[in-house]
Design an enzyme around this catalytic site. Sequence first.
Site, PDB file in Angstrom:
ATOM      1  N   GLU A  13       0.823  -1.210   0.000  1.00 40.47           N
ATOM      2  CA  GLU A  13       0.000   0.000   0.000  1.00 40.47           C
ATOM      3  C   GLU A  13       0.852   1.251   0.000  1.00 40.47           C
ATOM      4  O   GLU A  13       0.568   2.207  -0.702  1.00 40.47           O
ATOM      5  CB  GLU A  13      -0.869   0.010   1.242  1.00 40.47           C
ATOM      6  N   ASP A 215     -10.570 -10.519   3.152  1.00 38.71           N
ATOM      7  CA  ASP A 215     -10.964 -11.912   3.453  1.00 38.71           C
ATOM      8  C   ASP A 215     -12.147 -11.873   4.405  1.00 38.71           C
ATOM      9  O   ASP A 215     -12.517 -10.817   4.904  1.00 38.71           O
ATOM     10  CB  ASP A 215      -9.777 -12.666   4.086  1.00 38.71           C
TER      11      ASP A 215
HETATM   12  N1  SAH Z   1      -0.049 -13.165   4.887  1.00 40.37           N
HETATM   13  C1  SAH Z   1       0.189 -11.767   5.116  1.00 40.37           C
HETATM   14  C2  SAH Z   1      -0.063 -11.524   6.566  1.00 40.37           C
HETATM   15  C3  SAH Z   1      -0.436 -10.148   6.833  1.00 40.37           C
HETATM   16  S1  SAH Z   1      -0.998  -9.967   8.440  1.00 40.37           S
HETATM   17  C4  SAH Z   1       1.582 -11.410   4.677  1.00 40.37           C
HETATM   18  O1  SAH Z   1       2.289 -12.314   4.252  1.00 40.37           O
HETATM   19  O2  SAH Z   1       2.004 -10.247   4.717  1.00 40.37           O
HETATM   20  C5  SAH Z   1      -2.504  -9.288   8.117  1.00 40.37           C
HETATM   21  C6  SAH Z   1      -2.591  -7.820   7.859  1.00 40.37           C
HETATM   22  O3  SAH Z   1      -3.839  -7.602   7.274  1.00 40.37           O
HETATM   23  C7  SAH Z   1      -2.562  -6.991   9.102  1.00 40.37           C
HETATM   24  O4  SAH Z   1      -2.070  -5.692   8.782  1.00 40.37           O
HETATM   25  C8  SAH Z   1      -4.047  -6.939   9.518  1.00 40.37           C
HETATM   26  O5  SAH Z   1      -4.373  -5.656  10.018  1.00 40.37           O
HETATM   27  C9  SAH Z   1      -4.804  -7.199   8.238  1.00 40.37           C
HETATM   28  N2  SAH Z   1      -5.804  -8.287   8.207  1.00 40.37           N
HETATM   29  C10 SAH Z   1      -6.433  -8.681   7.077  1.00 40.37           C
HETATM   30  N3  SAH Z   1      -7.274  -9.688   7.311  1.00 40.37           N
HETATM   31  C11 SAH Z   1      -7.186  -9.973   8.636  1.00 40.37           C
HETATM   32  C12 SAH Z   1      -7.796 -10.962   9.470  1.00 40.37           C
HETATM   33  N4  SAH Z   1      -8.641 -11.861   8.976  1.00 40.37           N
HETATM   34  N5  SAH Z   1      -7.458 -10.977  10.777  1.00 40.37           N
HETATM   35  C13 SAH Z   1      -6.582 -10.080  11.278  1.00 40.37           C
HETATM   36  N6  SAH Z   1      -5.952  -9.141  10.520  1.00 40.37           N
HETATM   37  C14 SAH Z   1      -6.242  -9.072   9.215  1.00 40.37           C
END
Ligand code: SAH
Length: 252
Positions: A13, A215
Amino acid sequence: MRSIAIVSAMHEELRALLPLLEDVRVQERAGRRFHVAKLHGRPVVLVLSGIGKVAAATTAAVLLDGFDVEALVLTGVAGGLHDGVQVGDVVVARELLQHDMDASPIFPRYEVPLTGRARFAVDAALADALATAAARCLAAAHADGRALRDFGIGTPRLHRGLVVSGDRFVSSAAESAALRAALPDALAVEMEGAAIAQVCHDFGRPFAVLRTISDRADDSAHVDFGRFIEDVASVCTRAIVAAWLAPANPAS
Ligand code: SAH
């Protein structure tokens, strides 16, 4: 002139926003890179929050203490919790709460000890301006049709209300059902917003939180999270930020 701070939870972003900037100077503090610049002629500071509540709180504290910030906007993605909140929708928070804060029985569940509150309200005028920009961007197709189709997104919608944060990526039906049962008005779950809210509250600085739903916070969480961020969420955030700070926008 004081700056607007835009804090992004994820690299993709921030990367999407950087091309909108002019006169960029980078200042490093506490391992964070603060991009001090102009966007549509307005002074801005852009920075990554990092993932999770501690990373986000540190970023916000360093930002608000070290830069002349008028207001802070947090952008990122989130999991949809409420029934109607689907992948591709946008949520502009009205309130933030830490769903993993629990010092009961000493304090009521979710209350941040010694603050007397569980819910931290955003700045209404700032959130209204962002919501207006978001609605405009959603009405125009905010990402290319192919990406939307690939992710099964129909007509993305705008929601406003409670966003909850905690140090867990919520990715099971059981966990999201438990959150829905405990906090029926929660629209979405993420990992930074409520931490930023608490820090902004301590500093007495207006803030707002804008999230694209990536998601459904359950076992069906789509597999290609990275591509969604790159192809949909980042494009959406860039369009909303650009529309929000556009010179013709009286609400900004
Ligand atoms: N697989 C991703 C993980 C990102 S962690 C990677 O490899 O980078 C998730 C990020 O998205 C965090 O910034 C959180 O704020 C947001 N997020 C999106 N969906 C989420 C969910 N289901 N639960 C918690 N955070 C979520």
